[in-house]
Design a protein around this motif. Structure first.
Motif, PDB file in Angstrom:
ATOM      1  N   ARG A  92     -51.343  -5.437 -29.504  1.00  0.00           N
ATOM      2  CA  ARG A  92     -51.482  -6.470 -28.481  1.00  0.00           C
ATOM      3  C   ARG A  92     -51.474  -7.853 -29.128  1.00  0.00           C
ATOM      4  O   ARG A  92     -51.945  -8.032 -30.254  1.00  0.00           O
ATOM      5  N   GLU A 122     -50.765 -11.049 -24.387  1.00  0.00           N
ATOM      6  CA  GLU A 122     -51.271 -10.048 -23.449  1.00  0.00           C
ATOM      7  C   GLU A 122     -52.768 -10.212 -23.223  1.00  0.00           C
ATOM      8  O   GLU A 122     -53.329  -9.653 -22.279  1.00  0.00           O
ATOM      9  N   MET A 164     -48.242 -12.180 -17.446  1.00  0.00           N
ATOM     10  CA  MET A 164     -49.032 -10.958 -17.293  1.00  0.00           C
ATOM     11  C   MET A 164     -48.733 -10.277 -15.961  1.00  0.00           C
ATOM     12  O   MET A 164     -48.594  -9.055 -15.880  1.00  0.00           O
ATOM     13  N   ARG A 182     -45.444  -8.615 -16.100  1.00  0.00           N
ATOM     14  CA  ARG A 182     -45.522  -7.417 -16.938  1.00  0.00           C
ATOM     15  C   ARG A 182     -46.364  -6.327 -16.271  1.00  0.00           C
ATOM     16  O   ARG A 182     -46.234  -5.152 -16.589  1.00  0.00           O
ATOM     17  N   GLN A 210     -49.773  -6.238 -16.429  1.00  0.00           N
ATOM     18  CA  GLN A 210     -50.957  -5.955 -17.258  1.00  0.00           C
ATOM     19  C   GLN A 210     -51.358  -7.210 -17.997  1.00  0.00           C
ATOM     20  O   GLN A 210     -50.506  -7.948 -18.488  1.00  0.00           O
ATOM     21  N   LYS A 256     -55.161  -9.480 -19.763  1.00  0.00           N
ATOM     22  CA  LYS A 256     -56.602  -9.749 -19.848  1.00  0.00           C
ATOM     23  C   LYS A 256     -56.811 -11.236 -20.136  1.00  0.00           C
ATOM     24  O   LYS A 256     -56.213 -11.784 -21.071  1.00  0.00           O
ATOM     25  N   ASN A 275     -53.236  -5.720 -11.661  1.00  0.00           N
ATOM     26  CA  ASN A 275     -53.640  -5.212 -12.976  1.00  0.00           C
ATOM     27  C   ASN A 275     -53.802  -6.299 -14.032  1.00  0.00           C
ATOM     28  O   ASN A 275     -53.534  -6.076 -15.215  1.00  0.00           O
ATOM     29  N   VAL A 276     -54.257  -7.455 -13.608  1.00  0.00           N
ATOM     30  CA  VAL A 276     -54.652  -8.504 -14.551  1.00  0.00           C
ATOM     31  C   VAL A 276     -56.134  -8.766 -14.320  1.00  0.00           C
ATOM     32  O   VAL A 276     -56.526  -9.185 -13.226  1.00  0.00           O
ATOM     33  N   GLN A 277     -56.942  -8.492 -15.329  1.00  0.00           N
ATOM     34  CA  GLN A 277     -58.391  -8.679 -15.207  1.00  0.00           C
ATOM     35  C   GLN A 277     -58.788 -10.026 -15.811  1.00  0.00           C
ATOM     36  O   GLN A 277     -58.351 -10.378 -16.912  1.00  0.00           O
ATOM     37  N   ALA A 300     -58.738  -1.797 -22.753  1.00  0.00           N
ATOM     38  CA  ALA A 300     -58.637  -0.896 -21.603  1.00  0.00           C
ATOM     39  C   ALA A 300     -59.992  -0.382 -21.154  1.00  0.00           C
ATOM     40  O   ALA A 300     -60.130   0.120 -20.036  1.00  0.00           O
ATOM     41  N   ASN A 315     -60.946  -1.985 -17.781  1.00  0.00           N
ATOM     42  CA  ASN A 315     -59.890  -2.077 -16.768  1.00  0.00           C
ATOM     43  C   ASN A 315     -60.406  -2.157 -15.333  1.00  0.00           C
ATOM     44  O   ASN A 315     -59.676  -2.591 -14.441  1.00  0.00           O
TER      45      ASN A 315
END
Length: 254
Positions: free
Chosen positions: A12, A89, A133, A136, A138, A140, A181-183, A235, A238
């Motif tokens: 990453r 990422e 992100m 893509r 995904q 963080k 799915n982006v935290q 992860a 997540n």
């Protein structure tokens, strides 16, 4: 995947702002130890030493300089990172500054500079990195807030206002991007031994008062943020988003 494997960040790319020293350097090293390659940003000073240490761990790392107090600083930084290393990422918005003065005498230019570095640049970098992100599917984002996201502090009105804004921005972005799915989370450090707290550490009365309030009985060391940063970048978190995770030796529980 075993639970420990979920904390791995192998391959990453993480961008850490304010990584030349203190909390930012500790976070950059922690992410590298978990397997990440790191773009190390320096605001007032170069982050060469941090990047060199990350490379000694067998990861890729480069040092980037950008003035986040300038309105185009975040754009300049993100463009340089993506051109050299690709789209991050993991984004850690750590760079920050503080200015101390009584509210009635607080210089408006100092106010604007603190807010620009601590809040405006956080939004702009999150926006830029967030677009990639989301595309893509995904990502963080970890923002560094403060205990002053919850408390007003003394003689630091711009810092308190900006860190309160960081906490609310974290929640706002989390609400919008969680389903994609982006935290987006934040860490709120307590009293840590950094340059920003040097005046407090050197003030015998304030130092004593602070230590008496912290149940752990000590100032935090930058490495005390390592576990929280790796967790929120990996992860393992997540299903965690919009959280402001306090790391303070028990201050807020007192």
């Amino acid at each position: 995947m075993g639970v420990l494997d979920k904390f791995r960040l192998d391959g990453r790319l993480a961008l850490v702002t304010g990584a030349a020293s203190g909390l930012g350097a500790a976070i950059a090293v922690a992410l590298a130890e978990a397997g990440a390659n790191v773009a190390c940003h320096g605001n007032r000073r170069p982050a060469h030493d941090t990047a060199e240490y990350v490379r000694s761990l067998g990861r890729s790392a480069e040092s980037f300089a950008a003035d986040l107090s300038a309105t185009d600083g975040a754009d300049t930084l993100y463009a340089a990172v993506t051109a050299s290393m690709g789209a991050p990422e993991v984004l850690v918005n750590n760079a920050g500054m503080i200015h101390r003065d009584s509210a009635e005498n607080f210089d408006i230019e100092a106010w604007m500079k603190v807010v620009q570095v601590n809040l405006n640049s956080v939004f702009r970098l999150s926006q830029l990195a967030g677009r990639a992100m989301l595309e893509r599917g995904q990502g963080k984002i970890i923002n560094i807030a403060s205990l002053l996201a919850f408390q007003g502090g003394i003689r630091v009105p711009a810092y308190a206002a900006s860190k309160g804004g960081v906490a609310q921005l974290t929640k706002a972005l989390a609400n919008e991007w969680a389903a994609r799915n982006v935290q987006v989370n934040a860490i709120a450090p307590g009293y840590f031994r950094t340059e920003n707290t040097a005046q407090l550490q050197q003030d015998e009365t304030r130092n004593r008062q602070i230590l008496e309030r912290i149940p752990a009985g000590r100032w935090g060391d930058p490495g005390d943020l390592a576990g929280a940063a790796v967790f929120l970048a990996s992860a393992a978190s997540n299903y965690v988003t919009g959280e402001v995770l306090v790391v303070d030796g028990g201050w807020m529980a007192r």
